[in-house]
Design a protein around this motif. Structure first.
Motif, PDB file in Angstrom:
ATOM      1  N   UNK A  40       0.793  -1.272  -0.128  1.00  0.00           N
ATOM      2  CA  UNK A  40       0.059  -0.176   0.046  1.00  0.00           C
ATOM      3  C   UNK A  40       1.016   1.292   0.100  1.00  0.00           C
ATOM      4  N   UNK A  41       0.301   2.468  -0.477  1.00  0.00           N
ATOM      5  CA  UNK A  41       1.150   3.773  -0.444  1.00  0.00           C
ATOM      6  C   UNK A  41       0.495   4.495   0.842  1.00  0.00           C
ATOM      7  N   UNK A  42      -0.338   3.975   1.615  1.00  0.00           N
ATOM      8  CA  UNK A  42      -0.778   4.775   2.674  1.00  0.00           C
ATOM      9  C   UNK A  42      -0.657   3.712   4.059  1.00  0.00           C
ATOM     10  N   UNK A 324      -5.296  -8.151  -3.744  1.00  0.00           N
ATOM     11  CA  UNK A 324      -5.352  -6.978  -4.358  1.00  0.00           C
ATOM     12  C   UNK A 324      -4.466  -6.692  -5.602  1.00  0.00           C
ATOM     13  N   UNK A 325      -4.585  -7.930  -6.187  1.00  0.00           N
ATOM     14  CA  UNK A 325      -4.246  -7.905  -7.557  1.00  0.00           C
ATOM     15  C   UNK A 325      -5.054  -8.417  -8.530  1.00  0.00           C
ATOM     16  N   UNK A 326      -4.997  -7.835 -10.043  1.00  0.00           N
ATOM     17  CA  UNK A 326      -5.965  -8.179 -11.199  1.00  0.00           C
ATOM     18  C   UNK A 326      -4.853  -8.593 -12.219  1.00  0.00           C
ATOM     19  N   UNK A 327      -5.259  -9.685 -12.779  1.00  0.00           N
ATOM     20  CA  UNK A 327      -4.600 -10.404 -13.744  1.00  0.00           C
ATOM     21  C   UNK A 327      -5.103  -9.628 -15.088  1.00  0.00           C
ATOM     22  N   UNK A 374      -1.598  -4.101  -9.418  1.00  0.00           N
ATOM     23  CA  UNK A 374      -1.978  -3.983  -7.844  1.00  0.00           C
ATOM     24  C   UNK A 374      -2.926  -2.823  -7.998  1.00  0.00           C
ATOM     25  N   UNK A 375      -4.152  -3.026  -6.991  1.00  0.00           N
ATOM     26  CA  UNK A 375      -4.954  -1.789  -6.860  1.00  0.00           C
ATOM     27  C   UNK A 375      -4.775  -1.350  -5.426  1.00  0.00           C
ATOM     28  N   UNK A 376      -3.992  -1.600  -4.417  1.00  0.00           N
ATOM     29  CA  UNK A 376      -3.695  -1.579  -3.086  1.00  0.00           C
ATOM     30  C   UNK A 376      -3.162   0.442  -3.000  1.00  0.00           C
ATOM     31  N   UNK A 377      -3.520   1.057  -3.671  1.00  0.00           N
ATOM     32  CA  UNK A 377      -2.741   2.269  -3.953  1.00  0.00           C
ATOM     33  C   UNK A 377      -3.977   3.394  -3.740  1.00  0.00           C
ATOM     34  N   UNK A 378      -3.849   4.725  -3.294  1.00  0.00           N
ATOM     35  CA  UNK A 378      -4.744   5.572  -3.161  1.00  0.00           C
ATOM     36  C   UNK A 378      -5.460   5.875  -4.549  1.00  0.00           C
TER      37      UNK A 378
END
Length: 392
Positions: A40-42, A324-327, A374-378
């Motif tokens: 994550x970025x937070x 929290x990944x998309x292929x 990955x979508x574990x970002x802001x």
């Protein structure tokens, strides 16, 4: 060269720098948005960070903690397993705290395998699986999760899994929710795996680090199925759930005999780690159910944002049920289907970094056209990444 031999142990000769290190370095060099490595970025909950600060100031864990982990964390882990899944463990004999799930995997495989043993793992797999199996001198036998293009998901072929078992099979290495495909194994699939393990008297190691990141279906620990508690080593960690991946606090639960075996290997790896952080994770595991519900809702929204954006950019998208990944399949955008070359060029083309799935396969051709984001970002970072990707 020394005495005609390479310096690197031949068991590790096939493993170079991890793809995560390579792609993260590429992100830094190009200033690209890093949707490759899963962090994550937070930071996670403020009360969990403050618990770590309190432990540091109070001197809790600043010296070597107990080898199995601090009692407060072991008790919190058993409470979590009982509360969430109805699984009862003894905190004194059936729990082991590790330096993240990665060490838990390494210690489990080094403890339970011998040269000549075969390990069945679901392919594509987290890259440390292959390295740990190699270090143990065992042989990995991949069973491939295959894309179902009509459903936009991946599927486990249970017949292929059964056919992979031989007289040399010692252990099944199961990852659910599954990285990188986002597959969450169903009750029926887990029942079949349990049946197979009992029939052939196999041990099972389950990597369940994404247990709380399930958007469709439900997470069911394999240890809860009939006859599986005493043959299953269950692994999880705090990093993915609480967004403190740098703390590296993981754990193993299982029967006293299994945990004793794993501890015998683990004590010669890190011995102990993260003393004050263990106290903080003990508090984190006691957060109310609302925390987990909000976490899932937030990540589900981010998943949908990124999946929609990737589809609009021209990728074929496999929507994950968990993690929290998309292929994605790059072939609508790149007829060569070379995911590794695609990922190496992507930062220069549009300022985004992804990871090629081929590196998670023994059968490289099976994973060649697939790329993981990955979508574990802001949310604002994901929106900017989607804008950039649409330039493709």
């Amino acid at each position: 060269m020394t005495h005609g031999r390479p310096l690197l142990n031949r068991r590790l000769a096939e493993f170079g720098t991890t793809i995560f290190a390579e792609m993260s370095a590429l992100a830094v060099r190009t200033g690209a948005i890093n949707l490759g490595q899963g962090f994550p970025d937070t930071d996670g909950p403020e009360e969990v960070r403050e618990a770590a600060v309190r432990a540091l100031r109070a001197g809790h864990g600043n010296q070597y903690p107990p080898g199995p982990g601090v009692p407060e964390l072991r008790t919190a882990i058993t409470g979590h397993q009982q509360r969430r899944y109805g699984l009862a463990y003894d905190p004194d004999t059936e729990v082991l705290v590790t330096a993240g799930a990665t060490e838990a995997i390494a210690a489990s495989l080094l403890a339970l395998l011998e040269p000549g043993d075969e390990v069945i793992a679901l392919e594509p797999y987290y890259d440390s699986y292959a390295a740990c199996i190699a270090m143990a001198g065992a042989t990995r036998v991949p069973v491939t999760l295959r894309p179902d293009t009509s459903a936009g998901t991946y599927r486990l072929d249970l017949d292929e899994l059964r056919a992979a078992v031989t007289r040399r099979t010692r252990l099944l290495l199961i990852n659910t929710p599954h990285n990188p495909t986002g597959t969450v194994l169903s009750r029926e699939e887990l029942h079949a795996i349990a049946e197979l393990a009992r029939e052939h008297d196999l041990l099972v190691v389950t990597d369940e680090v994404y247990e709380h990141l399930v958007f469709e279906g439900e997470h069911l620990p394999l240890a809860g199925f009939p006859g599986m508690r005493d043959r299953t080593v269950t692994i999880s960690s705090a990093g993915k759930t609480f967004s403190y991946t740098g703390w590296k606090i993981g754990w193993v639960t299982g029967s006293a005999e299994l945990v004793t075996a794993v501890r015998s290997a683990k004590q010669y790896l890190t011995y102990v780690s993260g003393g004050p952080l263990q106290y903080a994770v003990a508090e984190a595991l006691r957060l109310p159910d609302s925390f987990y519900e909000e976490l899932r809702a937030d990540l589900r929204a981010k998943r949908d944002l990124l999946c929609t954006g990737l589809a609009e950019a021209g990728f074929a998208v496999y929507r994950p049920a968990g993690t929290y990944f998309v292929t994605t399949d790059i072939r609508p955008l790149d007829a060569t289907g070379d995911g590794i070359a695609f990922c190496r060029a992507l930062p220069e083309r549009c300022g985004v970094v992804a990871v090629p799935n081929a590196v998670f396969y023994d059968h490289r051709d099976q994973g060649a056209p697939f790329v993981r984001f990955t979508f574990c970002k802001r949310t604002d970072v994901l929106e900017e990444a989607v804008t950039r990707l649409k330039q493709l």
